[in-house]
Design an enzyme around this catalytic site. Structure first.
Site, PDB file in Angstrom:
ATOM      1  N   LYS A   1      -1.114  -3.266 -12.207  1.00 21.71           N
ATOM      2  CA  LYS A   1      -2.533  -3.518 -12.471  1.00 21.71           C
ATOM      3  C   LYS A   1      -3.339  -2.267 -12.130  1.00 21.71           C
ATOM      4  O   LYS A   1      -3.145  -1.736 -11.048  1.00 21.71           O
ATOM      5  CB  LYS A   1      -2.979  -4.691 -11.590  1.00 21.71           C
TER       6      LYS A   1
ATOM      7  N   LYS B   1      -0.780  -2.042  -7.399  1.00 15.29           N
ATOM      8  CA  LYS B   1      -2.184  -2.212  -7.799  1.00 15.29           C
ATOM      9  C   LYS B   1      -2.945  -0.946  -7.404  1.00 15.29           C
ATOM     10  O   LYS B   1      -2.936  -0.535  -6.246  1.00 15.29           O
ATOM     11  CB  LYS B   1      -2.759  -3.434  -7.088  1.00 15.29           C
TER      12      LYS B   1
HETATM   13  C1  PBG Z   1      -8.966  -9.213  -5.914  1.00 11.55           C
HETATM   14  C2  PBG Z   1      -8.762  -8.906  -7.350  1.00 11.55           C
HETATM   15  C3  PBG Z   1      -9.403  -7.936  -8.157  1.00 11.55           C
HETATM   16  C4  PBG Z   1      -8.922  -8.133  -9.450  1.00 11.55           C
HETATM   17  C5  PBG Z   1      -8.005  -9.170  -9.403  1.00 11.55           C
HETATM   18  N1  PBG Z   1      -7.894  -9.623  -8.080  1.00 11.55           N
HETATM   19  C6  PBG Z   1     -10.470  -6.964  -7.897  1.00 11.55           C
HETATM   20  C7  PBG Z   1     -10.399  -5.901  -6.922  1.00 11.55           C
HETATM   21  O1  PBG Z   1      -9.348  -5.496  -6.418  1.00 11.55           O
HETATM   22  O2  PBG Z   1     -11.510  -5.449  -6.637  1.00 11.55           O
HETATM   23  C8  PBG Z   1      -9.359  -7.333 -10.654  1.00 11.55           C
HETATM   24  C9  PBG Z   1      -9.247  -8.029 -11.949  1.00 11.55           C
HETATM   25  C10 PBG Z   1     -10.004  -7.419 -13.069  1.00 11.55           C
HETATM   26  O3  PBG Z   1     -10.631  -6.348 -12.977  1.00 11.55           O
HETATM   27  O4  PBG Z   1      -9.990  -8.071 -14.113  1.00 11.55           O
HETATM   28  N2  PBG Z   1      -8.428  -8.325  -5.013  1.00 11.55           N
HETATM   29 ZN    ZN Z   2      -9.237  -8.440  -2.812  1.00 14.84          ZN
END
Ligand code: PBG
Ligand code: ZN
Length: 324
Positions: free
Chosen positions: A247, A194
């Protein structure tokens, strides 16, 4: 002269016969954002078509999803109260635990995945407990809280746990917590690779989870790093993750392919909020053929190596796939 390329593109039936990659409604997981209250269905300006909903509205939404053939959802909770550790996320009566119970009661055939993180639940908006000296998330205290959160979700009836916080050792810790709590049958889909991405912007409006200071670069990955991206996912595989994830998706399809080639585990992509909003806003501005661009994007994920697509477009895609 037609050659072996164009002569196979002339007939539409033959074109379909020769299609190498396919999209199915079964490939999709649809994200839902849950708030307490009743009769709440609030659209968020930065993500047209995406809503914060109360549990009763979510139950209705699940009925609609099933008519489309979508049986997998991923839940994000927006709690009434936030604190420094994110207590609501570890409470059997918190927003997520209550929602899981209500959804599974009304829709036992829904496959309920839960996003496991603390950023929606902490008053500072970071993904765990803060270390006051380093001013970033304390890894190991957060791990033990993630274990608690995972067991709360599983006890409430979650079918799969998806940790998204990018803590080191999170899969080992969560697996141990689940196994110890009698939940060895619950799979873990790790947000294994991520990136610290600006594409999450609109999500943070919907989930009310923007960090109050700083950013997430001390736990999420640098978008420039390919080798590290592979190592991150392989580490989660070694720790016992059942499904890996990349992601965001669109700007990282090379990474999707890399991980697909380096691991035999199933692979998910998260087609994130910013990717969704870009297409939506372009459609509203009348500058793209939305449905075609959307479907082209989805097939790109599959072609790159994704087995599962988490997407806010899932309902629109299902509608088109069902028409065919
Ligand atoms: C929580 C999380 C996030 C997303 C999914 N789980 C946001 C982040 O890391 O700030 C992002 C999903 C999206 O942008 O659609 N950690
Ligand atoms: Zn988070």
């Amino acid at each position: 002269m037609f050659t072996r390329f164009r002569r196979k593109r002339l007939n539409p039936v033959l074109r379909n016969l020769l299609q190498e990659t396919h999209l199915r409604v079964d490939d999709f997981i649809y994200p839902l954002f849950i708030k307490s209250g009743e009769g709440i269905k609030k659209e968020v300006a930065s993500m047209p078509g995406v809503f914060q909903m109360s549990i009763d509205e979510i139950i209705k939404e699940c009925t609609e999803l099933k008519t489309l053939g979508i049986y997998a959802i991923i839940l994000f909770g927006i709690p009434d109260t936030k604190d420094s550790v994110g207590s609501d996320a570890m409470c059997d009566h918190g927003i997520i635990a209550s929602s899981i119970r209500a959804i599974k009661k009304a829709h036992p055939d829904m496959f309920v995945v839960t996003d496991l993180c603390f950023c929606e639940y902490t008053d500072h908006g970071h993904c765990g407990v803060l270390d006051p000296i380093l001013e970033t998330v304390d890894n190991d205290i957060t791990l033990s809280n993630l274990q608690k959160q995972a067991v709360v979700h599983a006890k409430a009836g979650a079918d799969m746990i998806a940790p998204s916080g990018m803590m080191d050792g999170m899969i080992t810790a969560i697996r141990k917590g689940l196994d110890g709590g009698g939940f060895s049958h619950i799979p873990i889909m790790s947000y294994s690779t991520k990136f610290a991405s600006a594409y999450y912007g609109p999500f943070r409006d919907v989930a009310e989870s923007s960090p109050s200071f700083g950013d997430r670069r001390s736990y999420q990955m640098n978008p420039a790093n390919r080798k590290e991206a592979i190592m991150e996912s392989l580490a989660d595989e070694a720790e016992g993750a059942d499904i890996l994830m990349v992601k965001p998706a669109l700007a990282y399809l090379d990474i999707v392919r890399d991980i697909k080639e380096n691991s035999s585990l199933p692979l998910a992509v998260y087609n994130v909020s910013g990717e969704y909003s870009m297409l939506k806003m372009a459609a509203l501005a009348g500058v793209i053929d939305y449905n075609r661009v959307m479907m082209e994007t989805m097939i790109g994920f599959k072609r790159a190596g994704a087995d599962i697509i988490i997407s806010y477009h899932a309902k629109e895609v299902a509608l088109l796939l069902n028409k065919k």
